[in-house]
Design a protein around this motif. Sequence first.
Motif, mmCIF file in Angstrom:
data_model
loop_
_atom_site.group_PDB
_atom_site.id
_atom_site.type_symbol
_atom_site.label_atom_id
_atom_site.label_comp_id
_atom_site.label_asym_id
_atom_site.label_seq_id
_atom_site.Cartn_x
_atom_site.Cartn_y
_atom_site.Cartn_z
ATOM 1 N N ASN A 6 5.960 17.597 36.110
ATOM 2 C CA ASN A 6 5.027 17.554 34.983
ATOM 3 C C ASN A 6 5.699 17.336 33.630
ATOM 4 O O ASN A 6 5.166 16.612 32.792
ATOM 5 C CB ASN A 6 4.174 18.818 35.000
ATOM 6 C CG ASN A 6 3.434 18.942 36.305
ATOM 7 O OD1 ASN A 6 2.807 17.987 36.766
ATOM 8 N ND2 ASN A 6 3.522 20.098 36.938
ATOM 9 N N GLU A 7 6.845 17.938 33.390
ATOM 10 C CA GLU A 7 7.550 17.727 32.120
ATOM 11 C C GLU A 7 8.005 16.272 32.003
ATOM 12 O O GLU A 7 7.918 15.672 30.926
ATOM 13 C CB GLU A 7 8.740 18.678 31.985
ATOM 14 C CG GLU A 7 8.361 20.144 31.841
ATOM 15 C CD GLU A 7 7.630 20.463 30.538
ATOM 16 O OE1 GLU A 7 7.687 19.676 29.570
ATOM 17 O OE2 GLU A 7 7.000 21.532 30.491
ATOM 18 N N GLY A 27 -3.340 14.158 29.546
ATOM 19 C CA GLY A 27 -4.121 15.392 29.553
ATOM 20 C C GLY A 27 -3.855 16.222 30.788
ATOM 21 O O GLY A 27 -3.688 17.445 30.719
ATOM 22 N N GLN A 28 -3.784 15.568 31.947
ATOM 23 C CA GLN A 28 -3.488 16.303 33.184
ATOM 24 C C GLN A 28 -2.092 16.915 33.144
ATOM 25 O O GLN A 28 -1.896 18.050 33.564
ATOM 26 C CB GLN A 28 -3.613 15.372 34.396
ATOM 27 C CG GLN A 28 -5.029 15.083 34.797
ATOM 28 C CD GLN A 28 -5.810 16.333 35.152
ATOM 29 O OE1 GLN A 28 -5.282 17.290 35.726
ATOM 30 N NE2 GLN A 28 -7.065 16.342 34.798
ATOM 31 N N ALA A 29 -1.130 16.164 32.633
ATOM 32 C CA ALA A 29 0.231 16.701 32.523
ATOM 33 C C ALA A 29 0.257 17.891 31.567
ATOM 34 O O ALA A 29 0.935 18.887 31.824
ATOM 35 C CB ALA A 29 1.185 15.602 32.065
ATOM 36 N N TYR A 30 -0.491 17.800 30.478
ATOM 37 C CA TYR A 30 -0.571 18.927 29.550
ATOM 38 C C TYR A 30 -1.195 20.148 30.215
ATOM 39 O O TYR A 30 -0.720 21.272 30.026
ATOM 40 C CB TYR A 30 -1.393 18.551 28.318
ATOM 41 C CG TYR A 30 -0.694 17.683 27.297
ATOM 42 C CD1 TYR A 30 0.696 17.665 27.154
ATOM 43 C CD2 TYR A 30 -1.432 16.887 26.435
ATOM 44 C CE1 TYR A 30 1.311 16.876 26.195
ATOM 45 C CE2 TYR A 30 -0.825 16.097 25.469
ATOM 46 C CZ TYR A 30 0.540 16.093 25.348
ATOM 47 O OH TYR A 30 1.152 15.323 24.396
ATOM 48 N N VAL A 31 -2.255 19.949 30.990
ATOM 49 C CA VAL A 31 -2.871 21.081 31.702
ATOM 50 C C VAL A 31 -1.827 21.763 32.566
ATOM 51 O O VAL A 31 -1.701 22.987 32.558
ATOM 52 C CB VAL A 31 -4.063 20.611 32.575
ATOM 53 C CG1 VAL A 31 -4.501 21.709 33.543
ATOM 54 C CG2 VAL A 31 -5.238 20.182 31.712
ATOM 55 N N GLY A 49 0.595 23.956 30.740
ATOM 56 C CA GLY A 49 0.027 25.038 29.953
ATOM 57 C C GLY A 49 -0.451 24.653 28.570
ATOM 58 O O GLY A 49 -0.848 25.516 27.791
ATOM 59 N N ARG A 50 -0.435 23.384 28.244
ATOM 60 C CA ARG A 50 -0.854 22.920 26.909
ATOM 61 C C ARG A 50 -2.326 22.526 26.958
ATOM 62 O O ARG A 50 -2.693 21.368 26.770
ATOM 63 C CB ARG A 50 0.032 21.761 26.473
ATOM 64 C CG ARG A 50 1.487 22.171 26.283
ATOM 65 C CD ARG A 50 2.419 21.005 26.030
ATOM 66 N NE ARG A 50 2.063 20.270 24.834
ATOM 67 C CZ ARG A 50 2.708 19.179 24.415
ATOM 68 N NH1 ARG A 50 3.754 18.717 25.094
ATOM 69 N NH2 ARG A 50 2.327 18.543 23.321
ATOM 70 N N LEU A 60 -12.296 17.158 31.414
ATOM 71 C CA LEU A 60 -12.555 18.169 30.389
ATOM 72 C C LEU A 60 -13.432 19.282 30.939
ATOM 73 O O LEU A 60 -13.182 20.463 30.690
ATOM 74 C CB LEU A 60 -13.205 17.523 29.161
ATOM 75 C CG LEU A 60 -13.487 18.465 27.989
ATOM 76 C CD1 LEU A 60 -12.202 19.100 27.465
ATOM 77 C CD2 LEU A 60 -14.203 17.702 26.878
ATOM 78 N N SER A 61 -14.433 18.924 31.709
ATOM 79 C CA SER A 61 -15.308 19.922 32.326
ATOM 80 C C SER A 61 -14.514 20.820 33.276
ATOM 81 O O SER A 61 -14.692 22.042 33.280
ATOM 82 C CB SER A 61 -16.440 19.230 33.075
ATOM 83 O OG SER A 61 -17.255 20.172 33.724
ATOM 84 N N ASN A 62 -13.635 20.212 34.071
ATOM 85 C CA ASN A 62 -12.793 21.008 34.969
ATOM 86 C C ASN A 62 -11.896 21.960 34.192
ATOM 87 O O ASN A 62 -11.715 23.121 34.575
ATOM 88 C CB ASN A 62 -11.937 20.091 35.857
ATOM 89 C CG ASN A 62 -12.752 19.310 36.855
ATOM 90 O OD1 ASN A 62 -13.890 19.631 37.149
ATOM 91 N ND2 ASN A 62 -12.161 18.258 37.387
ATOM 92 N N LEU A 63 -11.333 21.473 33.094
ATOM 93 C CA LEU A 63 -10.477 22.307 32.256
ATOM 94 C C LEU A 63 -11.274 23.470 31.679
ATOM 95 O O LEU A 63 -10.850 24.622 31.733
ATOM 96 C CB LEU A 63 -9.858 21.475 31.129
ATOM 97 C CG LEU A 63 -9.051 22.242 30.082
ATOM 98 C CD1 LEU A 63 -7.870 22.959 30.716
ATOM 99 C CD2 LEU A 63 -8.588 21.303 28.976
#
Length: 124
Positions: A46-47, A68-72, A75-76, A114-117
Amino acid sequence: MKNTRIIALTMGLAVIASPGLAQSPEGEIGYAKGALAYDALMAGENEAAVAKLERGSLKDPAVMINLGQAYVRTGRTGDAAKMFMAAMNSNRSFDVVLSDGTILDSRKAAETALSNLNGRLASR
């Protein structure tokens, strides 16, 4: 006007729950290999995915969704939400192929992410 370009994205609950789901042989259709950090995301790197995607076109909905997925995953969540909203509001949209084979409009894919997040954050 909607483009009909199809690309592979790694997003959705299926990928979060089971990262080894089916993928396109190319991983990134219509992009240079690695441009969407598909392999890195699928491998849980992910990083590395964040680093690669932050150097990409932040005007491209596919890049924004995968970033966005990588940020999720790192932890971002605030940054992830911003990427998903930017993809939803982009003046560009096209069909994307999710890692589970589902085909969605990029705006709908971003809305789903976004909804999943939001659902994950609400369940904490």
